[in-house]
Design a protein around this motif. Structure first.
Motif, PDB file in Angstrom:
ATOM      1  N   GLU A 175      -1.409   2.235  -8.389  1.00 36.58           N
ATOM      2  CA  GLU A 175      -2.803   2.161  -7.974  1.00 36.58           C
ATOM      3  C   GLU A 175      -3.302   0.722  -7.892  1.00 36.58           C
ATOM      4  O   GLU A 175      -4.314   0.448  -7.268  1.00 36.58           O
ATOM      5  CB  GLU A 175      -3.671   2.967  -8.940  1.00 36.58           C
TER       6      GLU A 175
ATOM      7  N   THR B 250       4.435   1.104   1.503  1.00 31.17           N
ATOM      8  CA  THR B 250       4.592   0.009   2.462  1.00 31.17           C
ATOM      9  C   THR B 250       5.039  -1.192   1.646  1.00 31.17           C
ATOM     10  O   THR B 250       4.319  -1.658   0.754  1.00 31.17           O
ATOM     11  CB  THR B 250       3.260  -0.294   3.174  1.00 31.17           C
TER      12      THR B 250
ATOM     13  N   ALA C 222      -1.943  -1.634  -6.277  1.00 34.38           N
ATOM     14  CA  ALA C 222      -1.352  -2.279  -5.102  1.00 34.38           C
ATOM     15  C   ALA C 222      -2.376  -3.195  -4.450  1.00 34.38           C
ATOM     16  O   ALA C 222      -3.548  -2.873  -4.424  1.00 34.38           O
ATOM     17  CB  ALA C 222      -0.868  -1.227  -4.113  1.00 34.38           C
ATOM     18  N   PRO C 223      -1.997  -4.321  -3.957  1.00 27.90           N
ATOM     19  CA  PRO C 223      -0.658  -4.891  -3.817  1.00 27.90           C
ATOM     20  C   PRO C 223      -0.173  -5.500  -5.133  1.00 27.90           C
ATOM     21  O   PRO C 223      -0.893  -6.223  -5.782  1.00 27.90           O
ATOM     22  CB  PRO C 223      -0.833  -5.965  -2.748  1.00 27.90           C
TER      23      PRO C 223
ATOM     24  N   LYS D 188       0.857  -1.183   0.000  1.00 27.28           N
ATOM     25  CA  LYS D 188       0.000   0.000   0.000  1.00 27.28           C
ATOM     26  C   LYS D 188       0.893   1.233   0.000  1.00 27.28           C
ATOM     27  O   LYS D 188       2.117   1.124   0.077  1.00 27.28           O
ATOM     28  CB  LYS D 188      -0.963   0.003   1.187  1.00 27.28           C
TER      29      LYS D 188
ATOM     30  N   LYS E  10       1.692  10.012  -3.272  1.00 26.60           N
ATOM     31  CA  LYS E  10       1.426   9.162  -4.431  1.00 26.60           C
ATOM     32  C   LYS E  10       2.226   9.611  -5.662  1.00 26.60           C
ATOM     33  O   LYS E  10       2.818   8.787  -6.356  1.00 26.60           O
ATOM     34  CB  LYS E  10      -0.069   9.191  -4.743  1.00 26.60           C
TER      35      LYS E  10
ATOM     36  N   ASP F 241       1.026   5.831   0.811  1.00 28.48           N
ATOM     37  CA  ASP F 241       0.453   7.028   1.401  1.00 28.48           C
ATOM     38  C   ASP F 241      -0.084   7.897   0.263  1.00 28.48           C
ATOM     39  O   ASP F 241       0.654   8.245  -0.657  1.00 28.48           O
ATOM     40  CB  ASP F 241       1.533   7.783   2.203  1.00 28.48           C
ATOM     41  N   GLU F 242      -1.382   8.222   0.317  1.00 30.15           N
ATOM     42  CA  GLU F 242      -2.015   9.006  -0.745  1.00 30.15           C
ATOM     43  C   GLU F 242      -1.352  10.371  -0.940  1.00 30.15           C
ATOM     44  O   GLU F 242      -1.317  10.893  -2.044  1.00 30.15           O
ATOM     45  CB  GLU F 242      -3.506   9.197  -0.450  1.00 30.15           C
TER      46      GLU F 242
END
Length: 181
Positions: A149, A177, A151-152, A119, A125, A121-122
């Motif tokens: 986008e 992450t 993800a994962p 994932k 991005k 952090d927006e």
């Protein structure tokens, strides 16, 4: 009299040619209806199923186990498919009996790793998309955006530990992450 018969035969030949050309334009059989082209659905949505396929799926869903088995064997026969077992060759085997001599197997050290983007952090991005574009060869900004986008996703596979750690460090700095497997 000979000239007259030649003239009649010639006229008959011309009449046959004319008749064939006229009947060629007349279509005694109605033409098959032309199927309308359908526009494919946008990606990410379920595609519509033809009524024929939907009917078959419904009928198969209502079969009992014996009928399913018969259908399966008939399809294997008609489609010339190999007989593949549904379970492993040994089936489900209970734990093997312990061997009298215990052989100590050396633990295998994992040398090849896979880096996954779990994932992000927006807020970061854009920075992550730019970093992914720079890290992965042959990827443009649009592809990098779709990749992030989605993800994962697997960033890189089959890489050594050092490279995986460096990749993890770089991507975590820009808000990702990361998981190393």
């Amino acid at each position: 009299m000979h000239g007259f018969s030649v003239m009649i035969r010639g006229s008959i030949r011309h009449w046959r040619k004319f008749h064939k050309s006229v009947t060629a334009f007349q279509s005694p059989e109605p033409e098959a209806p032309i199927e309308k082209l359908t526009i494919p659905p946008p990606s990410g949505t379920d595609s519509p199923v033809s009524p024929k396929i939907d009917k078959l799926a419904t009928e198969i869903a209502h079969l009992n186990l014996i009928e399913v088995s018969e259908l399966s064997s008939l399809l294997k026969k008609r489609l010339n498919l190999p007989d593949a077992p549904a379970f492993p060759a040994g089936g489900f085997v209970a734990a093997a009996a312990p061997v009298e001599e215990e052989e100590v197997e050396p633990q295998k050290v994992k040398t090849i790793f896979t880096v996954k983007l779990m994932k992000f952090d927006e807020k970061q991005k854009v920075a992550l998309i730019k970093e992914v574009k720079n890290l992965l060869e042959g990827m443009n900004l649009v592809q990098a955006k779709k990749f992030v986008e989605g993800a994962p996703t697997v960033v890189k596979a089959d890489i050594p530990k050092e490279e995986a750690d460096k990749l993890k460090e770089v991507l975590e700095k820009v808000g990702a992450t990361i998981e190393i497997e």
